[in-house]
Design an enzyme around this catalytic site. Sequence first.
Site, PDB file in Angstrom:
ATOM      1  CD  GLU A   2      -2.541  -1.282   2.709  1.00 47.57           C
ATOM      2  OE1 GLU A   2      -2.376  -0.378   3.551  1.00 47.57           O
ATOM      3  OE2 GLU A   2      -3.266  -2.261   2.906  1.00 47.57           O
ATOM      4  CB  CYS A  58      -0.052  34.426  13.405  1.00 45.48           C
ATOM      5  SG  CYS A  58      -0.547  35.773  12.374  1.00 45.48           S
TER       6      CYS A  58
HETATM    7  N1  LLP Z   1      -1.439   1.857   4.599  1.00 44.43           N
HETATM    8  C1  LLP Z   1      -1.867   2.299   5.807  1.00 44.43           C
HETATM    9  C2  LLP Z   1      -2.790   1.470   6.593  1.00 44.43           C
HETATM   10  C3  LLP Z   1      -1.409   3.537   6.307  1.00 44.43           C
HETATM   11  O1  LLP Z   1      -1.821   3.966   7.495  1.00 44.43           O
HETATM   12  C4  LLP Z   1      -0.508   4.307   5.523  1.00 44.43           C
HETATM   13  C5  LLP Z   1      -0.011   5.601   6.000  1.00 44.43           C
HETATM   14  C6  LLP Z   1      -0.123   3.814   4.257  1.00 44.43           C
HETATM   15  C7  LLP Z   1      -0.591   2.570   3.841  1.00 44.43           C
HETATM   16  C8  LLP Z   1       0.799   4.572   3.343  1.00 44.43           C
HETATM   17  O2  LLP Z   1       2.050   4.757   3.891  1.00 44.43           O
HETATM   18  P1  LLP Z   1       3.234   5.437   3.007  1.00 44.43           P
HETATM   19  O3  LLP Z   1       3.598   4.499   1.891  1.00 44.43           O
HETATM   20  O4  LLP Z   1       2.726   6.722   2.488  1.00 44.43           O
HETATM   21  O5  LLP Z   1       4.341   5.627   3.986  1.00 44.43           O
HETATM   22  N2  LLP Z   1       1.626  12.344   7.622  1.00 44.43           N
HETATM   23  C9  LLP Z   1       2.820  11.554   7.726  1.00 44.43           C
HETATM   24  C10 LLP Z   1       2.629  10.161   7.152  1.00 44.43           C
HETATM   25  C11 LLP Z   1       1.469   9.414   7.766  1.00 44.43           C
HETATM   26  C12 LLP Z   1       1.288   8.028   7.206  1.00 44.43           C
HETATM   27  C13 LLP Z   1      -0.021   7.447   7.615  1.00 44.43           C
HETATM   28  N3  LLP Z   1      -0.331   6.136   7.117  1.00 44.43           N
HETATM   29  C14 LLP Z   1       3.978  12.308   7.065  1.00 44.43           C
HETATM   30  O6  LLP Z   1       3.765  13.396   6.512  1.00 44.43           O
HETATM   31  O7  LLP Z   1       5.129  11.871   7.130  1.00 44.43           O
END
Ligand code: LLP
Length: 438
Positions: A296, A367
């Site tokens: 994913e 701000c």
């Molecule tokens: N699958 C599930 C169940 C997830 O919770 C997430 C990400 C993904 C897949 C995708 O993960 P990726 O390949 O994008 O690492 N806001 C944070 C990242 C939060 C990720 C949340 N879940 C940031 O800006 O670093």
Amino acid sequence: MAGKNDVPRMVVFPQTAEVNKQGNLAIGGCDTVALAKEYGTPLYVFDETDLRSRCREFKTEFGKRYTNTDVSYSPKAFTAKAMIKLVEEEGLDLDVVSGGELAFALAAGFPVKRISFPGNNKSEEELELAVRESIGHIVVDNLPELHMLIEIAGKKKVDILLRLNPGIDPHTHKFNAVGLSDSKFGLPKADWDEAVAKALAARNLNVDGLHFHIGSGLFQYEPYLKSLDVVLEYAAAIKKKYGFQMRLLSIGGGFGAQYVPEEVPPPISAFADAIITRFKERCREFKLETPKLMIEPGRKIVAQAGVALYTVGVIKNIPGIRTYVSVDGGMGDNIRQPMYGAVQEALIANRPTAKDTDTVTITGKYCESGDILIKEIKLPEMKAGDILAVAGSGAYAVPMSSNYNAAFRPAIVFVSDGRARLVRRRETLEDLTRHDPD
Ligand code: LLP
């Protein structure tokens, strides 16, 4: 004319980034200075070639090692109808994390059977929507959700995965570590047996398999391997106990992206190699038929394809302390520096090959002292009106954006072959005020 290779930090810009004849930064054959003029700033520019090539790289690298792999894009990294359509065209699945993301997928006409739905606190309405739309899989996160789903499913048969928390440290920023035992995500080990027994006994649920997701921004593949060990051993135990044959295993997302030239994550091929090898080994060892594998990825598909363009405004030099360069965006459209200490690269779009002379801090217009986009970066001397292009802005910037200080969330364009198309218009004053009654 200076080329791409003369600008070392260009490696973290999108694949088609170049210096054009006018001496400006171009992406997808489009002059970014002209884009800033036409659409205004802050503007998020996504390179379609880059997006598509990452989708294909995941499919190829995992697919050639194990054909029975599905790549599911995680739109929480970048949610837009145009993006959902693009991943559909590339043959990826989708894993949504809320009713809102599911609505985006439905609005983009995404095939429902290719959608899965994780999330640690789904509401009744969200589960009802998912059941009504007969999406591919609901990824059950906890026992209360399991009970609620059995009620909601009624006479319908619902396909589910059970999300196990494997208790593994992914070695990422602590906010992005979700596979540790101390986490709100997934079934804690203490609940695994009860959840499996209940889910298998429920006549209106079809347990297709298991799921884990341990974190985001991983630069190592070891934590995936450890999680595979734990979860496949458990799969073998429930096979023995219930004769349950897992048909699908999702190992979540988390693949790290490159934000700065000096921090290079393992390539997708290396993740694929290590993960598929261990997956096959353990399935053999535990006498499990190899299930379909799902990954994913979110960040890795979109992070580098996206560049944010800002217009430079006030420059404040505090002698002996710091030079603040303020741009017309900031924490409202990208909160990743204050939130995670994220590090990003930038170029002056109208002078990308100019020599770095100054160390400055790029700040926004909000701000808050914490409103920092880039803390200390070497850049050429800047003046008001310059266009600053910030790389690595494609993942988790716009989706986490806010209307703080009643700012408008930015416009987004996709660029390809010299053409730009608006995929989200900038918000307007009317958008901001229309929810409040007079
Ligand atoms: N699958 C599930 C169940 C997830 O919770 C997430 C990400 C993904 C897949 C995708 O993960 P990726 O390949 O994008 O690492 N806001 C944070 C990242 C939060 C990720 C949340 N879940 C940031 O800006 O670093």
